[in-house]
Design an enzyme around this catalytic site. Structure first.
Site, PDB file in Angstrom:
ATOM      1  N   GLU A  68      -8.754 -15.802  -1.056  1.00 31.17           N
ATOM      2  CA  GLU A  68      -8.817 -16.445   0.257  1.00 31.17           C
ATOM      3  C   GLU A  68      -8.989 -15.378   1.329  1.00 31.17           C
ATOM      4  O   GLU A  68      -8.273 -14.369   1.347  1.00 31.17           O
ATOM      5  CB  GLU A  68      -7.545 -17.251   0.520  1.00 31.17           C
ATOM      6  CG  GLU A  68      -7.553 -17.994   1.852  1.00 31.17           C
ATOM      7  CD  GLU A  68      -6.280 -18.795   2.082  1.00 31.17           C
ATOM      8  OE1 GLU A  68      -5.851 -19.497   1.144  1.00 31.17           O
ATOM      9  OE2 GLU A  68      -5.711 -18.708   3.186  1.00 31.17           O
ATOM     10  N   GLU A 107       0.137 -18.291  -2.036  1.00 31.64           N
ATOM     11  CA  GLU A 107       0.664 -17.247  -1.154  1.00 31.64           C
ATOM     12  C   GLU A 107       2.191 -17.245  -1.155  1.00 31.64           C
ATOM     13  O   GLU A 107       2.824 -17.815  -0.263  1.00 31.64           O
ATOM     14  CB  GLU A 107       0.154 -17.433   0.281  1.00 31.64           C
ATOM     15  CG  GLU A 107      -1.316 -17.135   0.464  1.00 31.64           C
ATOM     16  CD  GLU A 107      -1.753 -17.259   1.928  1.00 31.64           C
ATOM     17  OE1 GLU A 107      -0.981 -17.797   2.750  1.00 31.64           O
ATOM     18  OE2 GLU A 107      -2.879 -16.820   2.240  1.00 31.64           O
TER      19      GLU A 107
END
Length: 416
Positions: free
Chosen positions: A274, A189
């Site tokens: 995710e 991320e």
């Protein structure tokens, strides 16, 4: 059907075996006893490029992740929490539960890079690599895909640890890059002020390192905690077999992010590496309605998804209740997030009931018995697991044996 020969020297030695037969299917799936698993791990370490039958190399075609036949393949998985914090979850019982109880086909190994215990900070790289090695081998033995996740978070920009990332992925790709079940996620991320240009600069350094050894599927994170997927669509990377990641938490990310996803889903390959059904902190209230809306949308476009997280951490996103033994748990230990994951995948992959199978034969003082212990489906084909015990009550060694299993109904065993 053949088993490798084994020696049995001690009186009344008990050896547990397992045989998985795919009925009318095309999957080769073998579950081993603990002793066989250890022996297999040694064998595979010396030949890590050995291809497991029945699992397809994934790639990208027409902005979709596809199998070797070119058909869309939907990744359905679970992610570990940080490997340094919850290493016990990497065990055969847990991974078998993910596959057999939840109907999942993928496990993501989340290795933090910068937090406490991180690979690039105060963690122990060799220990973390050992956990990844164990996870990959468990996935290989169970015919599960395994995502090796370089879990960027507090370090924000993947360029922060570029040299460490290059060394790590060189090692991983050299050792596992030829295995059809391994997927590399090169930055979890990117966040803060990190731009897509910086992520691209990082990817242009890392992907060639992997491609020296492997053509496997690679996942690339996008800015703003992998939510600004449109930036990747505007300027995609030039490499083949690359998909871009979108992350969402259903209680926080709703129509706006769903609209952003739908605008670009036919422009670039996307994998939701995710997601959760709680809020973006990984905690807070559960929003099953928004989660179900997301799943319907992902199904519409054959987009894979991986739930966060497989741990017993005291937070909403964990699938196991606090205090649960990570080495030995059942569906009775699930949190609301775990129950939701179990229910939505079971609804999509119902298990066909197969009549019980039992067989026992005795010759001299040796008894060989088999019985069915589990059933599930893979690729819409029923699979039955047989567990066997050989009891040698004689002082003589048994070096080989043969057996016949008679099914109580007409079947065609296509692989075993």
């Amino acid at each position: 059907m053949k088993f490798m020969e084994r020696n049995f020297f001690k009186k009344c030695s008990m050896i547990a075996l397992a045989l998985l037969c795919v009925l009318c299917g095309c999957q080769n799936t073998t579950k081993r006893s603990d002793s066989q698993t250890k022996q297999s791990a040694v064998e595979k370490k010396s030949d890590p490029v050995q291809k497991e039958k029945g699992i397809s190399c994934l790639s990208t075609t027409n902005n979709r992740v596809v199998d070797e036949s070119g058909n869309p393949y939907v990744i359905k998985g679970i992610s570990t929490h940080g490997l340094a914090w919850f290493p016990e979850i990497v065990n055969e019982k847990s991974f078998s539960n993910f596959k057999n109880d939840f109907g999942l086909n993928t496990v993501r190994l989340a290795m933090y890079t910068a937090e406490s215990g991180g690979y690039c900070t105060d963690g122990y790289p060799q220990k973390l690599e050992s956990l990844i090695d164990r996870g990959i081998k468990l996935c290989q033995s169970l015919n599960l895909y395994c995502v090796v996740d370089w879990h960027i978070l507090s370090d924000q920009n993947p360029l922060e640890h570029l040299d460490s990332a290059k060394g790590f992925f060189e090692k991983m790709a050299r050792q596992y890059g030829k295995l059809p079940n391994v997927i590399f996620e090169i930055c979890n991320e990117p966040n803060g002020s990190t731009t897509w240009q910086e992520v691209s600069e990082y990817a242009n350094e890392i992907i060639p390192v992997i491609r020296k050894y492997s053509d496997t599927l690679i996942l690339v994170g996008t800015p703003n905690w992998s939510q600004d997927i449109e930036q990747a669509a505007q300027s995609p990377l030039s490499f083949k077999n690359v998909a871009y990641t979108l992350h969402f938490y259903a209680a926080t990310h709703k129509d706006d992010l769903r609209a952003k996803y739908e605008q670009v889903v036919n422009e670039i390959p996307i994998v939701v590496s995710e997601f959760g059904i709680c809020d973006a902190s990984g905690n807070g209230a559960i929003d099953e309605e928004s989660g179900n809306t997301w799943i319907r949308l992902l199904n519409k476009y054959d987009t894979g998804r991986i739930l966060w997280n497989a741990s017993n951490k005291d937070e909403s996103s964990s699938i196991l209740k606090p205090g649960t033994n990570l080495d030995d748990w059942t569906t009775a230990d699930l949190t609301p997030s775990g129950q939701w994951l179990l229910a939505q995948n079971k609804a999509a992959t119902p298990v066909k009931k197969i009549s019980p199978i039992q067989s026992t034969s005795t010759q001299g003082k040796a008894t060989l018995s088999f019985q069915s212990s589990n059933t599930w489906t893979e690729k819409n084909k029923p699979v039955v697991q047989l567990e066997g015990t050989l009891d040698n009550a004689s002082p003589d060694a048994i070096t080989s044996w043969t057996f016949t299993v008679q099914f109580p109904e007409a079947v065609q065993v296509s692989d075993h």
